[in-house]
Structure formats: structure tokens, C-alpha cells
Scaffold this motif. Structure first.
Motif, PDB file in Angstrom:
ATOM      1  N   HIS A 155       0.825  -1.215   0.000  1.00 29.06           N
ATOM      2  CA  HIS A 155       0.000   0.000   0.000  1.00 29.06           C
ATOM      3  C   HIS A 155       0.862   1.270   0.000  1.00 29.06           C
ATOM      4  O   HIS A 155       0.355   2.350  -0.318  1.00 29.06           O
ATOM      5  N   ARG A 156       2.110   1.155   0.396  1.00 26.68           N
ATOM      6  CA  ARG A 156       3.044   2.290   0.459  1.00 26.68           C
ATOM      7  C   ARG A 156       2.517   3.422   1.346  1.00 26.68           C
ATOM      8  O   ARG A 156       2.864   4.596   1.182  1.00 26.68           O
ATOM      9  N   ALA A 157       1.676   3.071   2.301  1.00 26.39           N
ATOM     10  CA  ALA A 157       1.138   4.051   3.240  1.00 26.39           C
ATOM     11  C   ALA A 157       2.132   4.268   4.379  1.00 26.39           C
ATOM     12  O   ALA A 157       3.109   3.529   4.532  1.00 26.39           O
ATOM     13  N   THR A 158       1.894   5.305   5.170  1.00 22.93           N
ATOM     14  CA  THR A 158       2.666   5.474   6.399  1.00 22.93           C
ATOM     15  C   THR A 158       2.433   4.243   7.269  1.00 22.93           C
ATOM     16  O   THR A 158       1.291   3.817   7.463  1.00 22.93           O
ATOM     17  N   MET A 159       3.516   3.677   7.799  1.00 24.31           N
ATOM     18  CA  MET A 159       3.380   2.452   8.576  1.00 24.31           C
ATOM     19  C   MET A 159       4.148   2.554   9.891  1.00 24.31           C
ATOM     20  O   MET A 159       5.284   3.024   9.917  1.00 24.31           O
ATOM     21  N   ALA A 160       3.504   2.128  10.956  1.00 26.37           N
ATOM     22  CA  ALA A 160       4.141   2.054  12.272  1.00 26.37           C
ATOM     23  C   ALA A 160       4.205   0.588  12.667  1.00 26.37           C
ATOM     24  O   ALA A 160       3.174  -0.100  12.724  1.00 26.37           O
ATOM     25  N   ILE A 161       5.407   0.111  12.942  1.00 26.98           N
ATOM     26  CA  ILE A 161       5.623  -1.311  13.213  1.00 26.98           C
ATOM     27  C   ILE A 161       6.052  -1.481  14.669  1.00 26.98           C
ATOM     28  O   ILE A 161       7.121  -1.022  15.080  1.00 26.98           O
ATOM     29  N   HIS A 162       5.210  -2.154  15.442  1.00 28.29           N
ATOM     30  CA  HIS A 162       5.497  -2.434  16.836  1.00 28.29           C
ATOM     31  C   HIS A 162       6.267  -3.750  16.964  1.00 28.29           C
ATOM     32  O   HIS A 162       6.170  -4.634  16.106  1.00 28.29           O
ATOM     33  N   LEU A 163       6.974  -3.899  18.065  1.00 23.60           N
ATOM     34  CA  LEU A 163       7.561  -5.177  18.479  1.00 23.60           C
ATOM     35  C   LEU A 163       8.455  -5.792  17.411  1.00 23.60           C
ATOM     36  O   LEU A 163       8.455  -7.013  17.218  1.00 23.60           O
ATOM     37  N   ALA A 219      10.643  -0.177  21.329  1.00 26.13           N
ATOM     38  CA  ALA A 219      10.958   0.743  20.235  1.00 26.13           C
ATOM     39  C   ALA A 219       9.929   0.580  19.128  1.00 26.13           C
ATOM     40  O   ALA A 219       9.376  -0.509  18.930  1.00 26.13           O
ATOM     41  N   LEU A 220       9.677   1.658  18.425  1.00 21.20           N
ATOM     42  CA  LEU A 220       8.703   1.673  17.340  1.00 21.20           C
ATOM     43  C   LEU A 220       9.404   2.076  16.051  1.00 21.20           C
ATOM     44  O   LEU A 220      10.260   2.964  16.052  1.00 21.20           O
ATOM     45  N   ILE A 221       9.055   1.430  14.961  1.00 17.35           N
ATOM     46  CA  ILE A 221       9.597   1.744  13.641  1.00 17.35           C
ATOM     47  C   ILE A 221       8.499   2.452  12.842  1.00 17.35           C
ATOM     48  O   ILE A 221       7.390   1.930  12.718  1.00 17.35           O
ATOM     49  N   ILE A 222       8.793   3.638  12.331  1.00 17.20           N
ATOM     50  CA  ILE A 222       7.846   4.358  11.472  1.00 17.20           C
ATOM     51  C   ILE A 222       8.496   4.555  10.114  1.00 17.20           C
ATOM     52  O   ILE A 222       9.629   5.042  10.028  1.00 17.20           O
ATOM     53  N   VAL A 223       7.799   4.174   9.058  1.00 19.62           N
ATOM     54  CA  VAL A 223       8.314   4.308   7.708  1.00 19.62           C
ATOM     55  C   VAL A 223       7.278   5.015   6.840  1.00 19.62           C
ATOM     56  O   VAL A 223       6.072   4.810   7.004  1.00 19.62           O
ATOM     57  N   GLY A 224       7.740   5.878   5.967  1.00 18.84           N
ATOM     58  CA  GLY A 224       6.812   6.534   5.051  1.00 18.84           C
ATOM     59  C   GLY A 224       7.353   7.855   4.546  1.00 18.84           C
ATOM     60  O   GLY A 224       8.228   8.475   5.161  1.00 18.84           O
TER      61      GLY A 224
END
Length: 249
Positions: A155-163, A219-224
Motif C-alpha cells: 500500500h506504500r502508506a505510512t506504517m508504524a511497526i510495533h515489536l 521501540a517503534l519503527i515508522i516508515v513513510g
């Protein structure tokens, strides 16, 4: 008697809601999620019993709640962030419904919101991304069908990845085919806590940048493409010449 599932927020004790703090200070029983909830939040309570749920299994937690219910005591069940996200609240609610124990959910500030504030970012920019995907990296238990990271990345949307910070190399390899190596990304450790730390870069550089930090958990990973982006359209909300209910053209 009511069980209040209270979102404690991301870490800064000032980021709990007014309602959540009021309930926390007046309930005679507090069950809180261990080190994920800042100790400062428990200051000023008048509870008769304060229980750290980190050492308890689900049955023991429900047992404590049932005991409070039998004594007519309200319970502040305190979760980190917002209890509706990765808080294991649903399984507790299922037991409470079966036992006929009343409950209420008090929302909290999410880790995603705290990280966006730290990064000085709006996660939804016109013409860039209007969707935010909150997910986790599947390790101990498989992700539901269609929710694998590669599926969501398309989807190439903003993504927040937990854990997922301990699996950063695998995450990057999964995201690059959809987002590209130049896509901005941030890794944020314990946002709003005194020891907060973070790194920003691209999918092509973030592994090397994060390697020296030693982030292992919380920690949280945010990509976009919304991160660090200054090239986007103004929103229609405040656009001159656009009439709406509260503003004439």
C-alpha cells in the motif's frame, strides 16, 4: 463496581488523560502493567491494593478483579499507551463479560502519536499519504492471512511497526521492494520517557544507524514519505476561497 481499563499514555506521566488520572487516584484497587507504566503515575493514589500485573497470568489477573468485584471495589486496570492497541485487553474483557463484571475503557495517548510528536511529523499529508497502518512484526505467533508485512507494504502508506526492532534487517528487506531504499524511516526507543532515543534515516541506511544504539525492545519503527517531507499540497480545510459550514467563501 466498575473495572476501568485506563490508557496510561506512552511514558510521560503528563500524557495520561484527566479522566484516567482522576480514576487512578480514586479507585481502591489498582492493577498496573509493571515497568510499562511510569512509577510517577501511581503517586497520590488512595488505593488499598496496588498490584503489578507483570508477574501475573491471565487467570490471576481475573482473580484479583473478581475479588474486588465481590467487595464492591472499583478497579483501575492500567495499561501502557492506549489499551485498545496490543494491550491484551480483549481477553480480559471476554472474562469480565462471562462473569457479569461491569467495565469501561478510558483511551490513552498512543506510542505512535508520541513518536510523531517527537519527529515533528504529521503522519497524513495531502497527496503523500492519507493512510496509517499500525501493525506488529510477527514472530511468536503468525499474522492473520493478508496481514504479513509484505502484504501491507504494497500500500506504500505510512506504517508504524510495533515489536520488531530486534528484527530490523528482516523488516528492511521486506519493505524495500515496495517503498524503495530512499524511503524515510525512524526508529524510536521509549518515546517521552527520560531515556528516549531515536535515529532517522532511509531504508538504505537505517540498519547501520541503529546498530550502535542497541535498541532491543520498547521501540517503534515508522516508515513513510511523510517523514521530513516539505513537498506537499496545503490541505483543503484552510484553503482560501473554500467555503464550508464555519467559513464563508
Amino acid at each position: 463496581m466498575t473495572v476501568y481499563f485506563i490508557g496510561a499514555g506512552p511514558g510521560d506521566p503528563d500524557l495520561i488523560t484527566v479522566k484516567g488520572l482522576r480514576l487512578l487516584r480514586q479507585c481502591p484497587v489498582i492493577i498496573y502493567a509493571g515497568s510499562l507504566v511510569p512509577a510517577a503515575l501511581l503517586e497520590g493514589h488512595r488505593a488499598e491494593r496496588v498490584i503489578n500485573s507483570a508477574a501475573l497470568d491471565l487467570g490471576a489477573i481475573i482473580g484479583e478483579i473478581a475479588q474486588a468485584h465481590a467487595q464492591g471495589q472499583d478497579v483501575a486496570r492500567v495499561h501502557s499507551g492506549d489499551p485498545s492497541l496490543y494491550g491484551a485487553m480483549g481477553e480480559q474483557i471476554r472474562h469480565l463479560r462471562a462473569l457479569g463484571i461491569p467495565f469501561e475503557i478510558v483511551p490513552g495517548v498512543t506510542a505512535v502519536a508520541a513518536c510523531a510528536a517527537l519527529l515533528e511529523a504529521e503522519l497524513t499529508l495531502p497527496g503523500v499519504s492519507q493512510t496509517v497502518i499500525l501493525t506488529r512484526y510477527g514472530t511468536r505467533s503468525p499474522m492473520p492471512k493478508g496481514e504479513a508485512l509484505a502484504d501491507l507494504a504494497r500500500h506504500r502508506a505510512t506504517m508504524a511497526i510495533h515489536l520488531g526492532v530486534s528484527h530490523l534487517p528482516a523488516i528492511v528487506n521486506t519493505l524495500v521492494p515496495s517503498y524503495g531504499v530512499d524511503c524515510p524511516v525512524a526508529v524510536i526507543h521509549k518515546a517521552t520517557w527520560p531515556e528516549q532515543d531515536w535515529v532517522t534515516g532511509t531504508l538504505g541506511t537505517i540498519q547501520a544507524q541503529a546498530a550502535g544504539k542497541g535498541f532491543q525492545r520498547s521501540a517503534l519503527i515508522i516508515v513513510g514519505w511523510v517523514l521530513g517531507n516539505e513537498v506537499f499540497e496545503d490541505s483543503a480545510l484552510y484553503r482560501a476561497g473554500r467555503a464550508h459550514l464555519y467559513r464563508a467563501e
